[in-house]
Design a protein around this motif. Sequence first.
Motif, short mmCIF file in Angstrom:
data_model
loop_
_atom_site.label_atom_id
_atom_site.label_comp_id
_atom_site.label_asym_id
_atom_site.label_seq_id
_atom_site.Cartn_x
_atom_site.Cartn_y
_atom_site.Cartn_z
N GLU A 1 1.83 9.88 4.96
CA GLU A 1 1.08 9.04 5.76
C GLU A 1 1.81 7.78 6.14
OE1 GLU A 1 -3.15 6.96 6.24
OE2 GLU A 1 -3.13 8.52 5.28
N LEU A 2 2.08 7.01 4.95
CA LEU A 2 3.29 5.75 4.97
C LEU A 2 4.40 6.27 5.83
CD1 LEU A 2 2.36 3.73 1.72
CD2 LEU A 2 1.38 3.56 4.07
N MET A 3 4.96 6.97 5.45
CA MET A 3 6.34 7.46 6.00
C MET A 3 6.23 7.93 7.41
SD MET A 3 8.41 6.96 3.68
CE MET A 3 9.89 7.56 4.27
N GLY A 4 5.02 7.96 7.97
CA GLY A 4 4.58 8.22 9.51
C GLY A 4 5.25 7.15 10.43
N ASP A 5 5.64 5.99 9.80
CA ASP A 5 5.99 5.05 10.52
C ASP A 5 7.47 5.47 10.81
OD1 ASP A 5 3.44 3.80 11.01
OD2 ASP A 5 3.98 2.43 9.31
N TYR A 6 8.06 5.99 10.44
CA TYR A 6 9.60 6.59 10.39
C TYR A 6 9.81 7.85 10.99
CZ TYR A 6 10.06 2.27 7.37
OH TYR A 6 9.43 1.32 6.78
N GLU A 7 10.78 7.94 11.43
CA GLU A 7 11.08 9.36 12.17
C GLU A 7 11.62 10.42 11.10
OE1 GLU A 7 13.93 11.80 15.28
OE2 GLU A 7 14.11 9.57 15.19
N ILE A 8 10.68 11.58 10.67
CA ILE A 8 10.98 12.54 9.92
C ILE A 8 12.01 13.45 10.44
CG2 ILE A 8 9.79 14.07 8.30
CD1 ILE A 8 8.95 11.29 7.54
N ALA B 1 10.80 0.10 -0.40
CA ALA B 1 9.64 -0.45 -0.78
C ALA B 1 8.48 0.67 -1.00
CB ALA B 1 9.01 -1.46 0.33
N ILE B 2 8.25 1.43 -0.17
CA ILE B 2 7.28 2.69 -0.23
C ILE B 2 7.48 3.55 -1.08
CG2 ILE B 2 6.40 4.75 1.14
CD1 ILE B 2 6.84 3.25 3.84
N CYS B 3 9.12 3.86 -1.38
CA CYS B 3 9.65 4.85 -2.47
C CYS B 3 9.17 4.14 -3.64
CB CYS B 3 11.11 5.09 -2.42
SG CYS B 3 11.57 6.06 -0.92
N ASP B 4 9.36 2.83 -3.97
CA ASP B 4 9.04 2.27 -5.20
C ASP B 4 7.52 2.41 -5.60
OD1 ASP B 4 11.74 1.34 -5.76
OD2 ASP B 4 11.44 -0.65 -5.07
N ILE B 5 6.51 2.10 -4.71
CA ILE B 5 5.27 2.14 -5.00
C ILE B 5 5.13 3.52 -5.32
CG2 ILE B 5 2.97 2.36 -3.66
CD1 ILE B 5 4.01 0.20 -1.90
N PHE B 6 5.61 4.71 -4.90
CA PHE B 6 5.15 6.02 -5.21
C PHE B 6 6.15 6.48 -6.31
CE2 PHE B 6 3.05 5.53 -1.09
CZ PHE B 6 1.95 6.36 -1.35
N ARG B 7 6.92 5.75 -6.78
CA ARG B 7 7.97 6.48 -7.66
C ARG B 7 8.80 7.51 -7.11
NH1 ARG B 7 3.37 5.71 -11.43
NH2 ARG B 7 3.75 3.61 -12.49
N ALA B 8 9.00 7.39 -5.91
CA ALA B 8 9.94 8.63 -5.31
C ALA B 8 11.27 7.97 -5.53
CB ALA B 8 9.74 8.43 -3.82
N THR C 1 7.52 14.06 -6.45
CA THR C 1 6.75 14.97 -7.37
C THR C 1 5.40 14.47 -7.46
OG1 THR C 1 8.87 16.04 -7.91
CG2 THR C 1 6.56 16.58 -9.11
N GLY C 2 4.26 15.22 -7.45
CA GLY C 2 3.12 14.61 -7.65
C GLY C 2 1.91 15.64 -7.19
N GLU C 3 0.80 15.07 -7.17
CA GLU C 3 -0.48 15.98 -6.80
C GLU C 3 -0.49 15.80 -5.33
OE1 GLU C 3 -3.94 14.45 -8.66
OE2 GLU C 3 -3.40 15.09 -10.90
N GLN C 4 -1.18 16.84 -4.76
CA GLN C 4 -1.18 16.83 -3.12
C GLN C 4 -1.58 15.45 -2.62
OE1 GLN C 4 -3.03 20.71 -2.47
NE2 GLN C 4 -1.15 21.20 -1.36
N SER C 5 -2.60 14.79 -3.07
CA SER C 5 -3.21 13.63 -2.53
C SER C 5 -2.06 12.48 -2.54
CB SER C 5 -4.48 13.06 -3.46
OG SER C 5 -3.95 12.95 -4.71
#
Length: 165
Positions: free
Chosen positions: A137-144, A104-111, A126-130
């Motif tokens: 930040e959203l992926m912080g809920d998962y273990e990187i 779901a997060i990937c879909d929002i960001f077109r990842a 791929t994108g701008e730094q922001s």
Amino acid sequence: MNQRVLSMLVDNTSGVLSRVAGLFSRRGYNIDSLTVGVTADPRYSRMTVVVNGDEQILDQITKQVAKLLDVVDVKVLKAGESVNRELIMVKVRADAKDRQGINAICDIFRAKVIDVGKDSMIIELTGEQSKLAAFMELMGDYEILELARTGITGLSRGADDIRYL
């Protein structure tokens, strides 16, 4: 502290990267990001360097880089007048119950999910730094598990300041 993105056209010869990086290290400047790749003309490479400092230091860096023999052209890529992008690849721990939320997060960001394993996923964005920062930040809920970043690369908008050789 201000950030400056320098786009440099350099000779595509051995040692150029070392000489440019050496200029920074000799003067105690830190390179925040560095990308290099050959251009459409194989005689030249485009080097994108991101540095931070006050305006006086950034102006000094820009002038010193332009003096290097291997540097053919230097442009400052200003916000709004250029297009800058960065690529990140993130390996995140993901079992069956986590995959739906991550997708779901990937879909929002077109990842793009580029690899799925039994207990992990690799995501490309791929994108701008922001945009990348918001994604992370959203992926912080998962273990990187692992993270790789290419650094910024960019080009100025329009055809007004193209240097033809």
